[in-house]
Motif scaffolding. Structure first.
Motif, PDB file in Angstrom:
ATOM      1  N   TRP A 119      59.020  97.439   9.671  1.00  0.00           N
ATOM      2  CA  TRP A 119      58.233  98.460   8.989  1.00  0.00           C
ATOM      3  C   TRP A 119      57.592  97.903   7.731  1.00  0.00           C
ATOM      4  O   TRP A 119      58.233  97.198   6.964  1.00  0.00           O
ATOM      5  N   ARG A 139      54.584 103.784   5.880  1.00  0.00           N
ATOM      6  CA  ARG A 139      55.093 102.622   6.628  1.00  0.00           C
ATOM      7  C   ARG A 139      54.827 102.781   8.123  1.00  0.00           C
ATOM      8  O   ARG A 139      55.038 103.851   8.690  1.00  0.00           O
ATOM      9  N   PHE A 140      54.386 101.677   8.738  1.00  0.00           N
ATOM     10  CA  PHE A 140      54.205 101.619  10.181  1.00  0.00           C
ATOM     11  C   PHE A 140      54.922 100.381  10.718  1.00  0.00           C
ATOM     12  O   PHE A 140      55.239  99.461   9.968  1.00  0.00           O
ATOM     13  N   TYR A 141      55.153 100.376  12.025  1.00  0.00           N
ATOM     14  CA  TYR A 141      55.924  99.291  12.642  1.00  0.00           C
ATOM     15  C   TYR A 141      54.999  98.173  13.142  1.00  0.00           C
ATOM     16  O   TYR A 141      54.087  98.412  13.940  1.00  0.00           O
ATOM     17  N   PHE A 178      49.362  97.484  13.728  1.00  0.00           N
ATOM     18  CA  PHE A 178      50.717  98.015  13.936  1.00  0.00           C
ATOM     19  C   PHE A 178      50.792  98.801  15.252  1.00  0.00           C
ATOM     20  O   PHE A 178      49.785  98.993  15.946  1.00  0.00           O
ATOM     21  N   HIS A 179      51.996  99.261  15.567  1.00  0.00           N
ATOM     22  CA  HIS A 179      52.236 100.042  16.788  1.00  0.00           C
ATOM     23  C   HIS A 179      52.460 101.502  16.420  1.00  0.00           C
ATOM     24  O   HIS A 179      53.579 101.886  16.055  1.00  0.00           O
ATOM     25  N   PRO A 180      51.444 102.359  16.522  1.00  0.00           N
ATOM     26  CA  PRO A 180      51.660 103.770  16.186  1.00  0.00           C
ATOM     27  C   PRO A 180      52.667 104.455  17.111  1.00  0.00           C
ATOM     28  O   PRO A 180      53.400 105.347  16.689  1.00  0.00           O
ATOM     29  N   LYS A 182      55.340 103.360  18.076  1.00  0.00           N
ATOM     30  CA  LYS A 182      56.702 103.018  17.651  1.00  0.00           C
ATOM     31  C   LYS A 182      56.932 103.371  16.181  1.00  0.00           C
ATOM     32  O   LYS A 182      57.909 102.924  15.591  1.00  0.00           O
ATOM     33  N   SER A 183      56.007 104.156  15.606  1.00  0.00           N
ATOM     34  CA  SER A 183      56.030 104.407  14.162  1.00  0.00           C
ATOM     35  C   SER A 183      56.355 105.849  13.790  1.00  0.00           C
ATOM     36  O   SER A 183      55.916 106.348  12.759  1.00  0.00           O
ATOM     37  N   GLY A 187      53.020 107.746  13.090  1.00  0.00           N
ATOM     38  CA  GLY A 187      52.332 107.122  14.210  1.00  0.00           C
ATOM     39  C   GLY A 187      51.774 108.166  15.170  1.00  0.00           C
ATOM     40  O   GLY A 187      50.652 108.032  15.673  1.00  0.00           O
TER      41      GLY A 187
END
Length: 197
Positions: A119, A139-141, A178-180, A182-183, A187
């Protein structure tokens, strides 16, 4: 809304993205069929791994000119975003779709290990429609070792050793590093914002 397509790039976790979209009460299909892609109202281009592998897969299915000429909103995710760029220095030098005429480079980071995984905060000064109801420093992954440097199409940045593009937009082409899917809730907000464009 129907006619939402996740383009099969041969290298992504399509089902987590599909599940995220379905949880927002939208119908979605994973496809590499040209006629289905051309009839779509919204398109997702996900990907993980090596850019040359994805380009070979898309080229084999005659999808490169199709993607380059898409006129509806399309969201590239992780490697999918990197595919929009001109070329990549990953494991040599590989041409990509050249929608955004910039390069993908390795993250320059002597203090932290690669890949950049986990993150991380994103920052933006002027809100893009993609970030409606999302705050800067959310924060995003992330999971990647290569990145797009800051350029005129950058709409959000993050920092891991140095600043680079966390999100880009050129006309109807949107991309997030990033991967929304997975966020978490933020996300989901981003995916919803894209679907509501």
């Amino acid at each position: 809304m129907n006619n939402i397509i996740i383009i099969d790039t041969g290298c992504a976790n399509f089902f987590s993205l599909k599940k995220s979209i379905q949880s927002l009460k939208y119908s979605v299909k994973i496809s590499s069929n040209i006629s289905e892609i051309l009839s779509a109202k919204k398109i997702f281009l996900p990907g993980v791994g090596a850019i040359n592998t994805a380009i070979k897969y898309l080229n084999k299915r005659n999808l490169i000119p199709i993607i380059k000429n898409i006129t509806v909103p399309i969201l590239g995710i992780c490697l999918g975003m990197q595919l929009f760029f001109g070329d990549s220095q990953e494991n040599g030098f590989y041409s990509a779709l050249n929608i955004i005429p910039e390069s993908i480079v390795k993250i320059k980071n002597k203090k932290f290990s690669l890949p950049h995984m986990g993150w991380n905060k994103i920052f933006f000064e002027k809100k893009n429609i993609l970030f409606k109801n999302i705050n800067t420093e959310t924060r995003f992954y992330f999971l990647h070792s290569y990145c797009a440097l800051l350029n005129k199409y950058t709409i959000a940045v993050t920092k891991y050793g140095h600043f680079f593009s966390a999100a880009v937009q050129k006309e109807n082409f949107f991309g997030v590093q990033f991967h929304p899917e997975k966020s978490g809730k933020d996300g989901q907000k981003l995916i919803k914002n894209f679907l509501e464009l």
